[in-house]
Design a protein around this motif. Sequence first.
Motif, PDB file in Angstrom:
ATOM      1  N   MET A   1     -92.867 -59.721 -32.244  1.00 10.58           N
ATOM      2  CA  MET A   1     -92.420 -58.397 -32.689  1.00 10.58           C
ATOM      3  C   MET A   1     -91.344 -58.596 -33.761  1.00 10.58           C
ATOM      4  SD  MET A   1     -91.502 -55.148 -30.274  1.00 10.58           S
ATOM      5  CE  MET A   1     -90.061 -55.859 -29.541  1.00 10.58           C
ATOM      6  N   GLU A   2     -91.794 -58.661 -35.027  1.00  9.05           N
ATOM      7  CA  GLU A   2     -90.876 -58.949 -36.131  1.00  9.05           C
ATOM      8  C   GLU A   2     -91.114 -57.986 -37.289  1.00  9.05           C
ATOM      9  OE1 GLU A   2     -91.076 -63.014 -37.224  1.00  9.05           O
ATOM     10  OE2 GLU A   2     -90.666 -63.772 -35.212  1.00  9.05           O
ATOM     11  N   PHE A   3     -90.702 -56.736 -37.114  1.00  6.23           N
ATOM     12  CA  PHE A   3     -90.874 -55.758 -38.175  1.00  6.23           C
ATOM     13  C   PHE A   3     -89.573 -55.048 -38.541  1.00  6.23           C
ATOM     14  CE2 PHE A   3     -92.229 -53.979 -34.090  1.00  6.23           C
ATOM     15  CZ  PHE A   3     -91.362 -52.909 -33.950  1.00  6.23           C
ATOM     16  N   LEU A   4     -88.476 -55.343 -37.864  1.00  5.06           N
ATOM     17  CA  LEU A   4     -87.183 -54.734 -38.167  1.00  5.06           C
ATOM     18  C   LEU A   4     -86.361 -55.620 -39.101  1.00  5.06           C
ATOM     19  CD1 LEU A   4     -86.125 -53.464 -34.617  1.00  5.06           C
ATOM     20  CD2 LEU A   4     -86.959 -52.077 -36.524  1.00  5.06           C
ATOM     21  N   ASP A   5     -85.497 -54.999 -39.888  1.00  4.60           N
ATOM     22  CA  ASP A   5     -84.542 -55.731 -40.703  1.00  4.60           C
ATOM     23  C   ASP A   5     -83.295 -55.977 -39.860  1.00  4.60           C
ATOM     24  OD1 ASP A   5     -86.176 -55.700 -42.984  1.00  4.60           O
ATOM     25  OD2 ASP A   5     -85.470 -53.688 -43.520  1.00  4.60           O
ATOM     26  N   LEU A   6     -83.101 -57.230 -39.476  1.00  2.00           N
ATOM     27  CA  LEU A   6     -81.998 -57.589 -38.609  1.00  2.00           C
ATOM     28  C   LEU A   6     -81.170 -58.711 -39.242  1.00  2.00           C
ATOM     29  CD1 LEU A   6     -83.915 -57.753 -35.176  1.00  2.00           C
ATOM     30  CD2 LEU A   6     -82.655 -55.809 -36.134  1.00  2.00           C
ATOM     31  N   PRO A   7     -79.939 -58.888 -38.787  1.00  2.00           N
ATOM     32  CA  PRO A   7     -79.137 -59.997 -39.297  1.00  2.00           C
ATOM     33  C   PRO A   7     -79.838 -61.332 -39.056  1.00  2.00           C
ATOM     34  CG  PRO A   7     -77.765 -58.490 -38.041  1.00  2.00           C
ATOM     35  CD  PRO A   7     -79.186 -58.066 -37.816  1.00  2.00           C
ATOM     36  N   ASN A   8     -79.790 -62.210 -40.053  1.00  2.00           N
ATOM     37  CA  ASN A   8     -80.381 -63.534 -39.906  1.00  2.00           C
ATOM     38  C   ASN A   8     -79.582 -64.353 -38.903  1.00  2.00           C
ATOM     39  OD1 ASN A   8     -82.458 -63.202 -41.805  1.00  2.00           O
ATOM     40  ND2 ASN A   8     -81.056 -63.658 -43.490  1.00  2.00           N
ATOM     41  N   ARG A   9     -80.286 -65.115 -38.091  1.00  2.00           N
ATOM     42  CA  ARG A   9     -79.639 -65.988 -37.119  1.00  2.00           C
ATOM     43  C   ARG A   9     -79.931 -67.445 -37.447  1.00  2.00           C
ATOM     44  NH1 ARG A   9     -76.662 -67.232 -34.039  1.00  2.00           N
ATOM     45  NH2 ARG A   9     -77.446 -67.276 -31.913  1.00  2.00           N
ATOM     46  N   THR A  10     -78.931 -68.271 -37.281  1.00  2.00           N
ATOM     47  CA  THR A  10     -79.159 -69.702 -37.381  1.00  2.00           C
ATOM     48  C   THR A  10     -80.061 -70.125 -36.223  1.00  2.00           C
ATOM     49  OG1 THR A  10     -77.097 -70.017 -36.151  1.00  2.00           O
ATOM     50  CG2 THR A  10     -76.985 -70.239 -38.545  1.00  2.00           C
ATOM     51  N   LEU A  11     -80.769 -71.231 -36.422  1.00  2.00           N
ATOM     52  CA  LEU A  11     -81.712 -71.704 -35.415  1.00  2.00           C
ATOM     53  C   LEU A  11     -81.273 -73.060 -34.883  1.00  2.00           C
ATOM     54  CD1 LEU A  11     -85.033 -70.813 -37.304  1.00  2.00           C
ATOM     55  CD2 LEU A  11     -83.875 -69.451 -35.550  1.00  2.00           C
ATOM     56  N   LYS A  12     -81.720 -73.410 -33.698  1.00  2.00           N
ATOM     57  CA  LYS A  12     -81.433 -74.728 -33.136  1.00  2.00           C
ATOM     58  C   LYS A  12     -82.111 -75.801 -34.003  1.00  2.00           C
ATOM     59  CE  LYS A  12     -81.443 -75.184 -28.638  1.00  2.00           C
ATOM     60  NZ  LYS A  12     -81.705 -75.097 -27.180  1.00  2.00           N
ATOM     61  N   ASN A  13     -81.456 -76.929 -34.195  1.00  2.00           N
ATOM     62  CA  ASN A  13     -80.112 -77.324 -33.810  1.00  2.00           C
ATOM     63  C   ASN A  13     -79.102 -76.763 -34.804  1.00  2.00           C
ATOM     64  OD1 ASN A  13     -80.735 -79.057 -31.539  1.00  2.00           O
ATOM     65  ND2 ASN A  13     -81.558 -80.532 -33.021  1.00  2.00           N
ATOM     66  N   ARG A  14     -78.480 -75.676 -34.450  1.00  2.00           N
ATOM     67  CA  ARG A  14     -77.566 -74.994 -35.354  1.00  2.00           C
ATOM     68  C   ARG A  14     -76.178 -75.615 -35.279  1.00  2.00           C
ATOM     69  NH1 ARG A  14     -79.650 -70.020 -32.870  1.00  2.00           N
ATOM     70  NH2 ARG A  14     -79.699 -70.637 -30.701  1.00  2.00           N
ATOM     71  N   LEU A  15     -75.461 -75.519 -36.386  1.00  2.00           N
ATOM     72  CA  LEU A  15     -74.093 -76.019 -36.458  1.00  2.00           C
ATOM     73  C   LEU A  15     -73.093 -74.901 -36.230  1.00  2.00           C
ATOM     74  CD1 LEU A  15     -74.399 -78.456 -39.507  1.00  2.00           C
ATOM     75  CD2 LEU A  15     -74.496 -79.005 -37.059  1.00  2.00           C
ATOM     76  N   TYR A  16     -73.511 -73.665 -36.410  1.00  2.00           N
ATOM     77  CA  TYR A  16     -72.683 -72.507 -36.113  1.00  2.00           C
ATOM     78  C   TYR A  16     -73.607 -71.373 -35.678  1.00  2.00           C
ATOM     79  CZ  TYR A  16     -74.014 -70.922 -40.806  1.00  2.00           C
ATOM     80  OH  TYR A  16     -74.729 -70.544 -41.917  1.00  2.00           O
ATOM     81  N   GLY A  17     -72.997 -70.317 -35.157  1.00  2.00           N
ATOM     82  CA  GLY A  17     -73.808 -69.299 -34.486  1.00  2.00           C
ATOM     83  C   GLY A  17     -74.115 -69.756 -33.066  1.00  2.00           C
ATOM     84  N   ILE A  18     -73.252 -70.626 -32.555  1.00  2.00           N
ATOM     85  CA  ILE A  18     -73.466 -71.285 -31.269  1.00  2.00           C
ATOM     86  C   ILE A  18     -73.184 -70.358 -30.089  1.00  2.00           C
ATOM     87  CG2 ILE A  18     -72.386 -73.026 -29.751  1.00  2.00           C
ATOM     88  CD1 ILE A  18     -72.158 -74.786 -32.279  1.00  2.00           C
ATOM     89  N   THR A  19     -74.033 -70.461 -29.093  1.00  2.00           N
ATOM     90  CA  THR A  19     -73.772 -69.836 -27.792  1.00  2.00           C
ATOM     91  C   THR A  19     -73.554 -70.952 -26.777  1.00  2.00           C
ATOM     92  OG1 THR A  19     -75.029 -67.811 -28.218  1.00  2.00           O
ATOM     93  CG2 THR A  19     -74.729 -68.441 -25.914  1.00  2.00           C
ATOM     94  N   SER A  20     -72.370 -70.982 -26.210  1.00  2.00           N
ATOM     95  CA  SER A  20     -72.014 -71.970 -25.187  1.00  2.00           C
ATOM     96  C   SER A  20     -71.875 -71.243 -23.862  1.00  2.00           C
ATOM     97  CB  SER A  20     -70.703 -72.675 -25.548  1.00  2.00           C
ATOM     98  OG  SER A  20     -70.316 -73.575 -24.534  1.00  2.00           O
ATOM     99  N   ILE A  21     -72.759 -71.554 -22.920  1.00  2.00           N
ATOM    100  CA  ILE A  21     -72.740 -70.857 -21.634  1.00  2.00           C
ATOM    101  C   ILE A  21     -71.864 -71.603 -20.628  1.00  2.00           C
ATOM    102  CG2 ILE A  21     -74.984 -69.777 -22.010  1.00  2.00           C
ATOM    103  CD1 ILE A  21     -74.721 -72.492 -19.381  1.00  2.00           C
ATOM    104  N   ALA A  22     -71.438 -70.886 -19.592  1.00  2.00           N
ATOM    105  CA  ALA A  22     -70.657 -71.482 -18.513  1.00  2.00           C
ATOM    106  C   ALA A  22     -71.494 -71.483 -17.242  1.00  2.00           C
ATOM    107  CB  ALA A  22     -69.369 -70.695 -18.299  1.00  2.00           C
ATOM    108  N   ASP A  23     -71.674 -72.662 -16.681  1.00  2.00           N
ATOM    109  CA  ASP A  23     -72.447 -72.845 -15.451  1.00  2.00           C
ATOM    110  C   ASP A  23     -71.465 -73.135 -14.321  1.00  2.00           C
ATOM    111  OD1 ASP A  23     -73.918 -73.889 -13.325  1.00  2.00           O
ATOM    112  OD2 ASP A  23     -75.359 -74.923 -14.615  1.00  2.00           O
ATOM    113  N   PHE A  24     -71.311 -72.186 -13.408  1.00  2.00           N
ATOM    114  CA  PHE A  24     -70.397 -72.344 -12.289  1.00  2.00           C
ATOM    115  C   PHE A  24     -71.152 -72.584 -10.977  1.00  2.00           C
ATOM    116  CE2 PHE A  24     -67.848 -69.774 -15.293  1.00  2.00           C
ATOM    117  CZ  PHE A  24     -66.751 -70.629 -15.418  1.00  2.00           C
ATOM    118  N   GLY A  25     -72.250 -73.309 -11.067  1.00  2.00           N
ATOM    119  CA  GLY A  25     -72.985 -73.654  -9.859  1.00  2.00           C
ATOM    120  C   GLY A  25     -74.346 -73.003  -9.761  1.00  2.00           C
ATOM    121  N   THR A  26     -75.005 -72.799 -10.886  1.00  2.00           N
ATOM    122  CA  THR A  26     -76.344 -72.213 -10.877  1.00  2.00           C
ATOM    123  C   THR A  26     -77.325 -73.154 -10.182  1.00  2.00           C
ATOM    124  OG1 THR A  26     -75.843 -71.232 -13.031  1.00  2.00           O
ATOM    125  CG2 THR A  26     -78.148 -71.197 -12.317  1.00  2.00           C
ATOM    126  N   PRO A  27     -78.058 -72.675  -9.176  1.00  2.00           N
ATOM    127  CA  PRO A  27     -79.038 -73.528  -8.499  1.00  2.00           C
ATOM    128  C   PRO A  27     -80.109 -74.030  -9.466  1.00  2.00           C
ATOM    129  CG  PRO A  27     -78.615 -71.539  -7.227  1.00  2.00           C
ATOM    130  CD  PRO A  27     -77.959 -71.343  -8.563  1.00  2.00           C
TER     131      PRO A  27
END
Length: 256
Positions: free
Chosen positions: A1-27
């Motif tokens: 589904m790619e028909f909207l004009d949206l902000p461009n996102r960097t792709l993996k392996n990205r150097l910025y635009g990073i999402t760093s998650i916190a895992d506090f014991g996920t099974p």
Amino acid sequence: MEFLDLPNRTLKNRLYGITSIADFGTPIGELRNILNDFHQFIDIAKIGIGCAYVTPNIEEKIKLYKEYNIKPYFGGTLFEKCYYQQRLDEYVSKLKILGIEWIEVSNGTLDISLKERLTLINKLKKEFYVLGEVGSKDAEKDLPISEWKDEINLLLDAGCKYVITEGRDSGTAGIYDRNGKVKDKLIEEMTKNVDINRVIFEAPTPKNQMFFINSFGANVNLGNVKLQDALVLEAQRRGLRSETFYLEDIQCKSPL
């Protein structure tokens, strides 16, 4: 589904635009299901506080993150515990055995001098990618704005790949006041003459995240993101939430 004009996102392996998650014991089973669907939105995984030390299946968890091209590391609290007990050599050895390539050097709980942290970074960068951190977990400690900026630049110059701005998983310390409000004046001044593409802002709630997205654009680096919020955060980055609806199509804004 790619028909909207949206902000461009960097792709993996990205150097910025990073999402760093916190895992506090996920099974493991739950983690596998989440990563199977949403791994493309996650770049770094912090196994938070000292959880890694008591996680029974830590080897399996690390392997799973790596399978999905996500960089795992252990939270700074475990680094500080090892520093306090003079067990950093054992800590480093264990990281190597586990195949961990990233290490956080922080002073969120202990008062480790900047000089000492710089010395440690210069040593550790020979074997690891280093994440520095600025700010305290103590809401009573208020670092002057000039020191935030100076520390960020000194840590980057010393060899840190990224510098994390302390916010805690509660969003009530460091760059936030005790009520959870972003210290916007601090952010405004702190980010002047700083390479924000190498700064990871801890932003544990959607409200925090939207502040930084609207301030710096879709490709701002965000950390301490709850694992289950990875998809919602990506939607926010793309302007698919009311609060980021009018986000401009830019890679990363200049500082505020």
